[in-house]
Design an enzyme around this catalytic site. Structure first.
Site, short mmCIF file in Angstrom:
data_model
loop_
_atom_site.label_atom_id
_atom_site.label_comp_id
_atom_site.label_asym_id
_atom_site.label_seq_id
_atom_site.Cartn_x
_atom_site.Cartn_y
_atom_site.Cartn_z
N GLU A 193 0.75 -1.28 0.10
CA GLU A 193 0.02 0.05 -0.04
C GLU A 193 0.90 1.24 0.10
OE1 GLU A 193 -1.57 1.89 3.36
OE2 GLU A 193 -1.02 0.02 4.56
N LYS A 225 -2.82 -1.26 15.46
CA LYS A 225 -2.28 -0.53 16.74
C LYS A 225 -3.40 -0.25 17.72
CE LYS A 225 1.32 2.47 14.89
NZ LYS A 225 1.32 2.74 13.29
#
Ligand code: PSU
Ligand code: MN
Length: 311
Positions: free
Chosen positions: A31, A166
Site C-alpha cells: 500500500e 495499533k
C-alpha cells in the site's frame, strides 16, 4: 479464482507485474498510505524500497499500489515512490469511497488498505503486505468510527499480511466486527492478535497456522469454493524489535486525548493519531515499524509463492 473487476482504461499494471501475473509468478501488493501518511520522509521512501527488495529477495514480485495522475496503478516505479513519499501527507489519502473522485480529477492519491485491496483485486493480485490495518476505533459506540478496511475485508478476496493493528483502536471490537463479516483472523505462529508494536494484544486470534504453506491451503480452498472476501494474516513483530507496552500505551493515551481536544474526526483521525504516536515515541517506534513491515513482506512473499504452487 479470485474476483476480477473490469476496469479498462482506469487500471495500469507495470510491465514487470503484468509479466509475473501472466506467467503465474507470485506477486505481493503493497500500500501507499503507509508511505505518505505512515512515516516521515525520507524514511518512508527508503522503507518502501527496502520492502520491495525484501519481497524480491523472497521470490515474489512487489506491486506498490497508488493512484497516479488519475490512473489506478499496480507496480509503482521507484521514481513514483520517491515523488509520493516526498509529498507525504499532502497527498490525498484514498479509501474505497474516494477512488472515483481522485480518478475523475486526475489527481495522485495514496491508497489505504481498503483501496489497495480494491486495486489489487482488479489486477488479479491476491496477497498484500502492510504494517497495520484500520479497525474499530475506541469509543466507536459513540463516534461510529469503523475503518472501511474492515468492510473491504468482508467483500474483497485479498489476504492482508499485517502485524495486527495499533491499539489506537479497540482490538476486541475489531475482532467482533470481523467475525460478524466472516473475515478470519489467522495468527502466524501466534495464538494472539499482535498489537503492531507488541507481540500480543491480549485478544486471541481465530486460528493459528505455523507455515506459509498451511496459510496458502486455506486461501486456496476458501477462494476455490467461491467464498469471497479477505483474510487477515496476523504476523507478530520480531521479538527483538517489540516495544515496551507501557511506553506505547502512554503515547496512545496522549494522542487520543489530543485528538479529542482538537475535534479531529473522519478520515483525519488515523493519520493524526499515527503522526502523534510516532512523534511521542521517536526513533524507537520508527525502527519497530520498519522491522515489522519487512517481516510482513517476507511472510507475504512466502504465502504468495505457496499459493501459486497450488494453482
Ligand atoms: N495503521 C497503521 N499505519 C497506517 C495505517 C493504519 O499503523 O499507515 C493506514 C493504512 O493505510 C490503513 C489506514 O488502511 O491508515 C486506515 O485509515 P482509516 O482508519 O481512516 O480507515
Ligand atoms: Mn475512520
Amino acid at each position: 479464482m479470485t474476483t476480477h473487476f473490469e476496469a479498462p482504461g482506469y487500471l495500469a499494471v507495470s510491465a514487470e507485474v503484468q509479466h509475473a501475473l501472466l506467467n503465474r509468478q507470485p506477486v505481493v501488493a503493497l500500500e501507499s498510505t503507509i508511505i505518505s501518511h505512515g512515516m516521515p520522509y525520507p524514511d518512508n521512501v527508503a522503507t518502501a524500497l527496502k520492502v520491495e527488495a525484501e519481497v524480491r529477495a523472497h521470490g515474489a514480485v512487489p506491486a506498490t499500489i497508488a493512484i497516479v495522475d488519475g490512473t489506478l496503478t499496480a507496480g509503482l516505479l521507484p521514481a513514483q515512490i520517491e515523488a509520493l513519499g516526498k509529498r507525504g501527507p499532502e497527498v490525498v489519502k484514498v479509501s474505497r469511497r474516494d477512488i472515483p473522485f481522485v480518478v475523475a480529477a486526475g489527481q495522485t492519491g495514496a491508497t489505504t488498505v481498503a483501496a489497495t485491496m480494491v486495486i489489487a483485486a482488479m489486477a488479479g493480485i491476491r496477497i498484500f503486505a502492510t504494517g497495520g490495518i484500520g479497525g474499530v476505533h475506541r469509543g466507536a459506540e459513540q463516534s461510529f468510527d469503523v475503518s472501511a478496511d474492515l468492510q473491504e475485508l468482508a467483500q474483497t478476496s485479498v489476504a492482508v499480511v499485517c502485524a495486527g493493528a495499533k491499539s489506537i483502536l479497540d482490538l476486541r471490537l475489531t475482532m467482533e466486527y470481523l467475525e460478524t463479516h466472516g473475515v478470519p483472523v489467522v495468527g502466524f505462529q501466534s495464538d494472539m492478535l499482535p498489537a503492531f508494536f507488541t507481540r500480543s494484544s491480549g485478544v486471541a486470534v481465530n486460528y493459528r497456522l505455523d507455515t506459509a504453506v498451511e496459510m496458502a491451503r486455506v486461501l486456496h480452498s476458501k477462494w476455490s469454493m467461491g467464498l469471497q472476501g479477505g483474510v487477515v494474516i496476523a504476523n507478530p513483530i520480531p521479538a527483538e524489535f517489540a516495544m515496551t507496552e507501557a511506553i506505547i500505551d502512554q503515547a496512545i493515551e496522549q494522542a487520543l486525548a489530543e485528538a479529542a481536544q482538537q475535534g479531529i474526526g473522519g478520515k483525519d483521525t488515523t493519520p493524526f493519531l499515527l503522526a502523534r504516536v510516532n512523534a511521542l515515541t521517536g526513533g524507537n517506534s520508527l525502527a519497530a515499524n520498519i522491522a515489522l513491515v519487512l517481516n510482513n513482506a517476507r511472510l507475504a512473499a512466502s504465502v504468495a509463492k505457496a499459493l501459486v504452487a497450488l494453482g
